[in-house]
Design an enzyme around this catalytic site. Structure first.
Site, PDB file in Angstrom:
ATOM      1  N   ASP A   8      -6.744  -5.262  -5.435  1.00 41.72           N
ATOM      2  CA  ASP A   8      -5.868  -4.112  -5.564  1.00 41.72           C
ATOM      3  C   ASP A   8      -6.378  -3.318  -6.781  1.00 41.72           C
ATOM      4  OD1 ASP A   8      -3.490  -2.477  -5.412  1.00 41.72           O
ATOM      5  OD2 ASP A   8      -2.700  -3.653  -7.093  1.00 41.72           O
ATOM      6  N   LEU A   9      -5.960  -2.075  -6.911  1.00 44.71           N
ATOM      7  CA  LEU A   9      -6.434  -1.243  -8.029  1.00 44.71           C
ATOM      8  C   LEU A   9      -5.374  -1.105  -9.128  1.00 44.71           C
ATOM      9  CD1 LEU A   9      -8.421   0.845  -9.318  1.00 44.71           C
ATOM     10  CD2 LEU A   9      -7.383   2.570  -7.838  1.00 44.71           C
ATOM     11  N   ASP A  10      -4.274  -0.404  -8.776  1.00 49.80           N
ATOM     12  CA  ASP A  10      -3.254  -0.070  -9.779  1.00 49.80           C
ATOM     13  C   ASP A  10      -2.604  -1.341 -10.334  1.00 49.80           C
ATOM     14  OD1 ASP A  10      -3.571   2.733  -9.335  1.00 49.80           O
ATOM     15  OD2 ASP A  10      -2.324   2.582  -7.542  1.00 49.80           O
ATOM     16  N   THR A  16      -2.783   1.879 -14.283  1.00 46.80           N
ATOM     17  CA  THR A  16      -2.143   2.984 -13.555  1.00 46.80           C
ATOM     18  C   THR A  16      -0.782   2.594 -12.976  1.00 46.80           C
ATOM     19  OG1 THR A  16      -3.759   2.364 -11.893  1.00 46.80           O
ATOM     20  CG2 THR A  16      -4.041   4.528 -12.928  1.00 46.80           C
ATOM     21  N   LYS A  44       6.051  -1.402  -6.567  1.00 47.15           N
ATOM     22  CA  LYS A  44       4.631  -1.696  -6.790  1.00 47.15           C
ATOM     23  C   LYS A  44       3.948  -2.020  -5.470  1.00 47.15           C
ATOM     24  CE  LYS A  44       4.565  -3.276 -11.575  1.00 47.15           C
ATOM     25  NZ  LYS A  44       4.393  -4.447 -12.452  1.00 47.15           N
ATOM     26  N   GLY A  45       2.815  -1.395  -5.232  1.00 47.30           N
ATOM     27  CA  GLY A  45       2.056  -1.659  -4.013  1.00 47.30           C
ATOM     28  C   GLY A  45       2.530  -0.880  -2.809  1.00 47.30           C
ATOM     29  N   ARG A  48       3.336   6.101  -1.286  1.00 42.87           N
ATOM     30  CA  ARG A  48       4.084   7.161  -1.968  1.00 42.87           C
ATOM     31  C   ARG A  48       5.431   7.454  -1.316  1.00 42.87           C
ATOM     32  NH1 ARG A  48       0.550  12.309  -2.662  1.00 42.87           N
ATOM     33  NH2 ARG A  48      -0.892  10.670  -3.315  1.00 42.87           N
ATOM     34  N   SER A 113      -6.532  -0.617  -1.936  1.00 36.77           N
ATOM     35  CA  SER A 113      -5.486   0.099  -2.671  1.00 36.77           C
ATOM     36  C   SER A 113      -4.684   0.981  -1.734  1.00 36.77           C
ATOM     37  CB  SER A 113      -6.116   0.973  -3.761  1.00 36.77           C
ATOM     38  OG  SER A 113      -5.123   1.799  -4.345  1.00 36.77           O
ATOM     39  N   ALA A 114      -3.360   0.989  -1.943  1.00 39.15           N
ATOM     40  CA  ALA A 114      -2.476   1.845  -1.144  1.00 39.15           C
ATOM     41  C   ALA A 114      -2.526   3.288  -1.626  1.00 39.15           C
ATOM     42  CB  ALA A 114      -1.044   1.326  -1.248  1.00 39.15           C
ATOM     43  N   SER A 115      -3.222   3.512  -2.741  1.00 41.15           N
ATOM     44  CA  SER A 115      -3.181   4.839  -3.367  1.00 41.15           C
ATOM     45  C   SER A 115      -4.145   5.828  -2.747  1.00 41.15           C
ATOM     46  CB  SER A 115      -3.500   4.710  -4.856  1.00 41.15           C
ATOM     47  OG  SER A 115      -3.589   5.996  -5.430  1.00 41.15           O
ATOM     48  N   ASN A 117      -5.014   8.253  -4.342  1.00 41.55           N
ATOM     49  CA  ASN A 117      -5.767   8.711  -5.508  1.00 41.55           C
ATOM     50  C   ASN A 117      -6.813   7.693  -5.946  1.00 41.55           C
ATOM     51  OD1 ASN A 117      -4.219  11.217  -6.093  1.00 41.55           O
ATOM     52  ND2 ASN A 117      -2.533   9.779  -6.374  1.00 41.55           N
ATOM     53  N   LYS A 144       1.192  -2.038   2.685  1.00 41.79           N
ATOM     54  CA  LYS A 144       1.648  -3.331   2.185  1.00 41.79           C
ATOM     55  C   LYS A 144       3.174  -3.332   2.214  1.00 41.79           C
ATOM     56  CE  LYS A 144      -2.255  -3.143  -1.021  1.00 41.79           C
ATOM     57  NZ  LYS A 144      -2.699  -2.986  -2.421  1.00 41.79           N
ATOM     58  N   GLU A 168      -3.784  -9.294  -6.607  1.00 46.73           N
ATOM     59  CA  GLU A 168      -2.669  -8.335  -6.551  1.00 46.73           C
ATOM     60  C   GLU A 168      -1.681  -8.521  -7.700  1.00 46.73           C
ATOM     61  OE1 GLU A 168      -0.995  -5.943  -5.272  1.00 46.73           O
ATOM     62  OE2 GLU A 168      -2.070  -5.396  -3.462  1.00 46.73           O
ATOM     63  N   ASP A 169      -1.102  -7.407  -8.160  1.00 50.60           N
ATOM     64  CA  ASP A 169      -0.041  -7.487  -9.179  1.00 50.60           C
ATOM     65  C   ASP A 169       1.340  -7.231  -8.571  1.00 50.60           C
ATOM     66  OD1 ASP A 169      -0.548  -4.730  -8.685  1.00 50.60           O
ATOM     67  OD2 ASP A 169       0.504  -4.226 -10.533  1.00 50.60           O
TER      68      ASP A 169
HETATM   69  C1  BG6 Z   1      -0.165   1.633  -5.122  1.00 45.77           C
HETATM   70  C2  BG6 Z   1       0.793   1.594  -6.289  1.00 45.77           C
HETATM   71  O1  BG6 Z   1      -1.407   1.138  -5.534  1.00 45.77           O
HETATM   72  O2  BG6 Z   1      -0.339   2.969  -4.665  1.00 45.77           O
HETATM   73  C3  BG6 Z   1       2.112   2.260  -5.922  1.00 45.77           C
HETATM   74  O3  BG6 Z   1       1.035   0.238  -6.640  1.00 45.77           O
HETATM   75  C4  BG6 Z   1       1.844   3.672  -5.394  1.00 45.77           C
HETATM   76  O4  BG6 Z   1       2.926   2.306  -7.074  1.00 45.77           O
HETATM   77  C5  BG6 Z   1       0.870   3.600  -4.227  1.00 45.77           C
HETATM   78  O5  BG6 Z   1       3.047   4.266  -4.959  1.00 45.77           O
HETATM   79  C6  BG6 Z   1       0.531   4.966  -3.660  1.00 45.77           C
HETATM   80  O6  BG6 Z   1      -0.133   5.722  -4.623  1.00 45.77           O
HETATM   81  P1  BG6 Z   1      -0.454   7.263  -4.502  1.00 45.77           P
HETATM   82  O7  BG6 Z   1      -1.453   7.495  -5.629  1.00 45.77           O
HETATM   83  O8  BG6 Z   1      -1.069   7.485  -3.151  1.00 45.77           O
HETATM   84  O9  BG6 Z   1       0.812   7.996  -4.678  1.00 45.77           O
HETATM   85 MG    MG Z   2      -1.030  -2.861  -7.883  1.00 45.01          MG
END
Ligand code: BG6
Ligand code: MG
Length: 217
Positions: A8-10, A16, A44-45, A48, A113-115, A117, A144, A168-169
């Site tokens: 996982d990233l964040d 982050t 977490k995880g 958005r 990563s779910a992000s 970004n 997730k 994972e955190d």
């Molecule tokens: C996950 C974070 O990695 O990404 C979550 O743990 C976050 O907190 C999710 O909501 C989505 O991120 P983003 O950057 O697409 O809004």
């Molecule tokens: Mg995380």
């Protein structure tokens, strides 16, 4: 034997997770919703829109889809402001040495990563090419705690799930790893990550001894 590590990233490779919390907290305050660090554990995880839904549920606030999209965009703008100042100095200690050891041992690596970004954050951290595979959350149907993103990484690496370690955190992330049939290495506190096979405080705790133990399970 373990053949791949999927990260996982964040909150695992950099702080982050704290930026996500701060940005959500600002939005919650604006909506008159009390939002604590404890509440944040559930987010977490989670992606958005899923995170926004959880905050709105907490405050028993009902909004139209349009308003939700605006708020999610606003949170993201705030989050990106925090990310803007990031650099390679924000990579958690021990990450680069761990990747050197994994490479030397012939272990494949992926980012789950779910992000949306994630690519930007990797760039800010100076590690855009560190992984053998980076899952694109834009193409993941089920976030997730669904195992899809971890299974996608394993498949792309050509490694069977039972030969992968997921790192994972987030409780939702650990659930996803276990549902994928992988070994779950939790980062954080044991009480928060009860489903993990092992919980360590940070990536920097993976010394050569622990790594050898993990790789030869
Ligand atoms: C996950 C974070 O990695 O990404 C979550 O743990 C976050 O907190 C999710 O909501 C989505 O991120 P983003 O950057 O697409 O809004
Ligand atoms: Mg995380």
């Amino acid at each position: 034997m373990i053949h791949a590590f999927i990260f996982d990233l964040d909150g695992v490779l950099t702080d982050t997770a704290e930026y996500h919390f701060l940005a959500w907290q600002q939005l919650a305050t604006q909506l008159g919703i009390n939002f604590s660090r404890e509440d944040n554990e559930l987010l977490k995880g989670v992606d958005r829109m899923g995170s926004l839904e959880l905050i709105l549920q907490l405050g028993k606030v009902q909004l139209s889809q349009d308003e939700k999209l605006k708020l999610a965009a606003q949170k993201n703008t705030q989050y990106l402001k925090l990310v803007e100042s990031m650099s390679s100095a924000d990579l958690f200690p021990g990450v680069l040495p761990l990747f050197s050891s994994l490479k030397a041992a012939g272990i494949k690596t992926a980012l789950a990563s779910a992000s949306k970004n994630a690519a930007l954050v990797l760039q800010k951290l100076g590690i855009p090419d560190l992984f053998d595979y980076v899952a694109d959350s834009n193409f993941i149907q089920n976030g997730k705690p669904d195992p899809e993103i971890f299974l996608t990484c394993a498949q792309a690496l050509g490694v069977a799930p039972e030969r992968c370690i997921g790192v994972e955190d987030a409780p939702a992330g650990v659930t996803a790893i276990k549902a994928a049939g992988m070994y779950a290495l939790g980062i954080g506190e044991e009480q928060a990550l009860t489903q993990a096979d092992l919980v360590i405080p940070a990536v920097s705790a993976i010394d050569q001894r622990l790594l050898t133990r993990l790789l030869t399970m």
